[in-house]
Motif scaffolding. Sequence first.
Motif, PDB file in Angstrom:
ATOM      1  N   TYR A 134      19.364  21.641   3.732  1.00 50.50           N
ATOM      2  CA  TYR A 134      19.349  20.460   2.606  1.00 50.50           C
ATOM      3  C   TYR A 134      20.372  19.402   2.723  1.00 50.50           C
ATOM      4  O   TYR A 134      21.527  19.753   3.065  1.00 50.50           O
ATOM      5  CB  TYR A 134      19.206  20.913   1.154  1.00 50.50           C
ATOM      6  N   SER A 135      20.023  18.356   2.834  1.00 56.75           N
ATOM      7  CA  SER A 135      21.105  17.188   2.637  1.00 56.75           C
ATOM      8  C   SER A 135      20.357  16.003   1.835  1.00 56.75           C
ATOM      9  O   SER A 135      19.032  16.010   1.718  1.00 56.75           O
ATOM     10  CB  SER A 135      21.576  16.816   4.039  1.00 56.75           C
ATOM     11  N   LEU A 136      21.032  14.944   1.372  1.00 57.24           N
ATOM     12  CA  LEU A 136      20.637  13.966   1.027  1.00 57.24           C
ATOM     13  C   LEU A 136      19.586  13.158   1.832  1.00 57.24           C
ATOM     14  O   LEU A 136      18.726  12.874   1.266  1.00 57.24           O
ATOM     15  CB  LEU A 136      21.728  13.133   0.227  1.00 57.24           C
ATOM     16  N   LEU A 137      20.055  13.185   3.034  1.00 47.86           N
ATOM     17  CA  LEU A 137      19.044  12.366   3.979  1.00 47.86           C
ATOM     18  C   LEU A 137      17.609  13.254   4.030  1.00 47.86           C
ATOM     19  O   LEU A 137      16.730  12.703   4.250  1.00 47.86           O
ATOM     20  CB  LEU A 137      19.880  12.232   5.357  1.00 47.86           C
ATOM     21  N   TYR A 138      18.022  14.347   4.261  1.00 44.64           N
ATOM     22  CA  TYR A 138      16.635  15.351   4.309  1.00 44.64           C
ATOM     23  C   TYR A 138      15.632  15.014   2.924  1.00 44.64           C
ATOM     24  O   TYR A 138      14.580  14.799   3.176  1.00 44.64           O
ATOM     25  CB  TYR A 138      17.078  16.760   4.355  1.00 44.64           C
ATOM     26  N   ILE A 139      16.455  14.879   1.784  1.00 40.15           N
ATOM     27  CA  ILE A 139      15.524  14.983   0.675  1.00 40.15           C
ATOM     28  C   ILE A 139      15.041  13.277   0.617  1.00 40.15           C
ATOM     29  O   ILE A 139      13.871  13.318   0.299  1.00 40.15           O
ATOM     30  CB  ILE A 139      16.736  14.875  -0.728  1.00 40.15           C
ATOM     31  N   ILE A 140      15.620  12.362   1.153  1.00 47.72           N
ATOM     32  CA  ILE A 140      15.174  10.929   1.184  1.00 47.72           C
ATOM     33  C   ILE A 140      14.033  10.973   1.983  1.00 47.72           C
ATOM     34  O   ILE A 140      12.852  10.154   2.123  1.00 47.72           O
ATOM     35  CB  ILE A 140      16.105  10.053   1.797  1.00 47.72           C
ATOM     36  N   GLN A 141      14.079  11.681   3.275  1.00 48.38           N
ATOM     37  CA  GLN A 141      13.194  11.588   4.173  1.00 48.38           C
ATOM     38  C   GLN A 141      11.811  12.338   3.552  1.00 48.38           C
ATOM     39  O   GLN A 141      10.729  12.060   3.693  1.00 48.38           O
ATOM     40  CB  GLN A 141      13.380  12.540   5.533  1.00 48.38           C
ATOM     41  N   GLU A 142      12.261  13.475   2.692  1.00 50.71           N
ATOM     42  CA  GLU A 142      11.029  14.058   1.811  1.00 50.71           C
ATOM     43  C   GLU A 142      10.106  13.016   1.124  1.00 50.71           C
ATOM     44  O   GLU A 142       9.119  13.114   0.907  1.00 50.71           O
ATOM     45  CB  GLU A 142      11.511  15.435   1.120  1.00 50.71           C
ATOM     46  N   PHE A 143      11.240  12.356   0.224  1.00 53.02           N
ATOM     47  CA  PHE A 143      10.612  11.409  -0.797  1.00 53.02           C
ATOM     48  C   PHE A 143       9.970  10.143   0.031  1.00 53.02           C
ATOM     49  O   PHE A 143       8.807   9.727  -0.379  1.00 53.02           O
ATOM     50  CB  PHE A 143      11.967  10.851  -1.526  1.00 53.02           C
ATOM     51  N   THR A 144      10.286  10.041   1.332  1.00 43.72           N
ATOM     52  CA  THR A 144       9.482   8.845   1.888  1.00 43.72           C
ATOM     53  C   THR A 144       7.929   9.492   2.255  1.00 43.72           C
ATOM     54  O   THR A 144       6.926   8.792   2.225  1.00 43.72           O
ATOM     55  CB  THR A 144      10.357   8.424   3.269  1.00 43.72           C
ATOM     56  N   GLU A 145       8.184  10.869   2.647  1.00 46.93           N
ATOM     57  CA  GLU A 145       6.781  11.554   2.733  1.00 46.93           C
ATOM     58  C   GLU A 145       6.026  11.317   1.451  1.00 46.93           C
ATOM     59  O   GLU A 145       4.742  11.279   1.503  1.00 46.93           O
ATOM     60  CB  GLU A 145       6.804  12.827   3.370  1.00 46.93           C
ATOM     61  N   HIS A 146       6.633  11.498   0.467  1.00 45.14           N
ATOM     62  CA  HIS A 146       6.070  11.739  -1.094  1.00 45.14           C
ATOM     63  C   HIS A 146       5.342  10.210  -1.208  1.00 45.14           C
ATOM     64  O   HIS A 146       4.504  10.158  -1.809  1.00 45.14           O
ATOM     65  CB  HIS A 146       7.204  12.023  -2.093  1.00 45.14           C
ATOM     66  N   ASP A 147       6.197   9.303  -1.031  1.00 48.39           N
ATOM     67  CA  ASP A 147       5.966   7.792  -1.153  1.00 48.39           C
ATOM     68  C   ASP A 147       4.420   7.658  -0.331  1.00 48.39           C
ATOM     69  O   ASP A 147       3.497   7.060  -0.805  1.00 48.39           O
ATOM     70  CB  ASP A 147       6.889   6.947  -0.434  1.00 48.39           C
ATOM     71  N   ASP A 148       4.416   8.049   1.124  1.00 47.43           N
ATOM     72  CA  ASP A 148       3.225   7.770   1.782  1.00 47.43           C
ATOM     73  C   ASP A 148       2.059   8.495   1.274  1.00 47.43           C
ATOM     74  O   ASP A 148       1.024   8.120   1.463  1.00 47.43           O
ATOM     75  CB  ASP A 148       3.596   8.502   3.237  1.00 47.43           C
ATOM     76  N   HIS A 149       2.284   9.702   0.621  1.00 41.14           N
ATOM     77  CA  HIS A 149       1.074  10.353   0.004  1.00 41.14           C
ATOM     78  C   HIS A 149       0.717   9.642  -1.158  1.00 41.14           C
ATOM     79  O   HIS A 149      -0.702   9.485  -1.083  1.00 41.14           O
ATOM     80  CB  HIS A 149       1.755  11.937  -0.550  1.00 41.14           C
ATOM     81  N   HIS A 150       1.499   9.256  -2.006  1.00 40.66           N
ATOM     82  CA  HIS A 150       1.036   8.443  -2.842  1.00 40.66           C
ATOM     83  C   HIS A 150       0.388   6.805  -2.480  1.00 40.66           C
ATOM     84  O   HIS A 150      -0.540   6.542  -2.951  1.00 40.66           O
ATOM     85  CB  HIS A 150       2.170   8.182  -4.093  1.00 40.66           C
ATOM     86  N   LYS A 151       0.999   6.488  -1.378  1.00 43.18           N
ATOM     87  CA  LYS A 151       0.457   5.294  -1.194  1.00 43.18           C
ATOM     88  C   LYS A 151      -0.914   5.393  -0.472  1.00 43.18           C
ATOM     89  O   LYS A 151      -1.777   4.660  -0.936  1.00 43.18           O
ATOM     90  CB  LYS A 151       1.306   4.539   0.233  1.00 43.18           C
ATOM     91  N   LYS A 152      -1.202   6.423   0.307  1.00 41.41           N
ATOM     92  CA  LYS A 152      -2.788   6.651   0.659  1.00 41.41           C
ATOM     93  C   LYS A 152      -3.764   7.103  -0.518  1.00 41.41           C
ATOM     94  O   LYS A 152      -4.737   6.457  -0.528  1.00 41.41           O
ATOM     95  CB  LYS A 152      -2.603   8.091   1.561  1.00 41.41           C
ATOM     96  N   GLN A 153      -3.138   7.543  -1.731  1.00 41.67           N
ATOM     97  CA  GLN A 153      -3.854   7.782  -2.848  1.00 41.67           C
ATOM     98  C   GLN A 153      -4.186   6.140  -3.375  1.00 41.67           C
ATOM     99  O   GLN A 153      -5.367   6.029  -3.813  1.00 41.67           O
ATOM    100  CB  GLN A 153      -2.805   8.551  -3.817  1.00 41.67           C
ATOM    101  N   ILE A 154      -3.397   5.491  -3.581  1.00 36.58           N
ATOM    102  CA  ILE A 154      -3.403   4.188  -3.909  1.00 36.58           C
ATOM    103  C   ILE A 154      -4.597   3.268  -3.143  1.00 36.58           C
ATOM    104  O   ILE A 154      -5.283   2.514  -3.617  1.00 36.58           O
ATOM    105  CB  ILE A 154      -2.221   3.449  -4.182  1.00 36.58           C
ATOM    106  N   MET A 155      -4.162   3.306  -2.042  1.00 30.88           N
ATOM    107  CA  MET A 155      -5.212   2.783  -0.773  1.00 30.88           C
ATOM    108  C   MET A 155      -6.382   2.989  -0.938  1.00 30.88           C
ATOM    109  O   MET A 155      -7.310   2.204  -0.774  1.00 30.88           O
ATOM    110  CB  MET A 155      -4.478   2.782   0.509  1.00 30.88           C
ATOM    111  N   SER A 156      -6.752   4.247  -1.276  1.00 29.37           N
ATOM    112  CA  SER A 156      -8.060   4.887  -1.316  1.00 29.37           C
ATOM    113  C   SER A 156      -8.912   4.162  -2.701  1.00 29.37           C
ATOM    114  O   SER A 156     -10.023   3.959  -2.560  1.00 29.37           O
ATOM    115  CB  SER A 156      -8.183   6.457  -1.518  1.00 29.37           C
ATOM    116  N   VAL A 157      -7.928   3.718  -3.487  1.00 26.47           N
ATOM    117  CA  VAL A 157      -8.539   3.101  -4.704  1.00 26.47           C
ATOM    118  C   VAL A 157      -8.795   1.512  -4.501  1.00 26.47           C
ATOM    119  O   VAL A 157      -9.811   1.032  -4.838  1.00 26.47           O
ATOM    120  CB  VAL A 157      -7.694   3.353  -6.060  1.00 26.47           C
ATOM    121  N   LEU A 158      -7.880   0.899  -3.658  1.00 22.50           N
ATOM    122  CA  LEU A 158      -7.779  -0.419  -3.203  1.00 22.50           C
ATOM    123  C   LEU A 158      -9.179  -0.879  -2.489  1.00 22.50           C
ATOM    124  O   LEU A 158      -9.379  -1.801  -2.170  1.00 22.50           O
ATOM    125  CB  LEU A 158      -6.586  -0.949  -2.683  1.00 22.50           C
ATOM    126  N   ASP A 159      -9.485   0.095  -1.671  1.00 26.06           N
ATOM    127  CA  ASP A 159     -10.461  -0.200  -0.560  1.00 26.06           C
ATOM    128  C   ASP A 159     -11.666  -0.331  -0.939  1.00 26.06           C
ATOM    129  O   ASP A 159     -12.332   0.308  -2.146  1.00 26.06           O
ATOM    130  CB  ASP A 159     -10.640   1.046   0.662  1.00 26.06           C
TER     131      ASP A 159
END
Length: 159
Positions: A134-159
Motif C-alpha cells: 500500500y501507498s497513497l499512489l496505490y490508493i489513488i489508483q484504486e479510487f480511480t478504478e472506483h470512479d470508473d465503476h461509478h461512471k459506468k453505473q451513471i452512464m447506464s442510466v444516461l443512455d
Amino acid sequence: MDLRSTISEYEQFCKWTNILHQLSDEDWHSPIKEGKVSIAGIIAHLRNWDLHLMNVVIPSIREGKGMEFPDFNSFNSKAYQYANSGISKDQLLQEFSSDRMKLIDTLKCMKSEELRLEVSANGVSNCPKTGTPYSLLYIIQEFTEHDDHHKKQIMSVLD
C-alpha cells in the motif's frame, strides 16, 4: 504506476461530472437500479471519500503513520443522507468538484517519495487482492478504478 497519469485520470473524472448538471432532478435523485442509490448519492459518496483522503489519510501519512479507513457501510450511509438532505444538484456537484480539485492540487504538490511511500491501510501492509504494498499512489489508483465503476453505473442510466 505512473504518477502523472494516475492523478490526471482522477482529475478527468471530476471534469466529466460537469455533464451531470443537465440531469433532471428526478434522474438525479432516482435509484440507478432497484435497491441501489441515486446519482446524487454516488456523487456525495465520492466526495466523502475525497474528504477522507484530504483530512485523514494524507495528514496521517505526513505524520509517518499508516492510512486508516472507516467502516464502509456507515461512512457511505452518511454520504447518502447528505445527498438526500435537500442540497441542490448544482451545489453538490460544485462541492464535489471543488473538493476533488483541492485533493488533486494537494497530490500534485506532494513529493513522489511521499506518494510512493509504503504504508499500512488499517494495519495491513499489502493489498490482499494484488499483493502490492500500500501507498497513497496505490490508493489513488484504486479510487480511480472506483470512479470508473461509478461512471459506468451513471452512464447506464444516461443512455
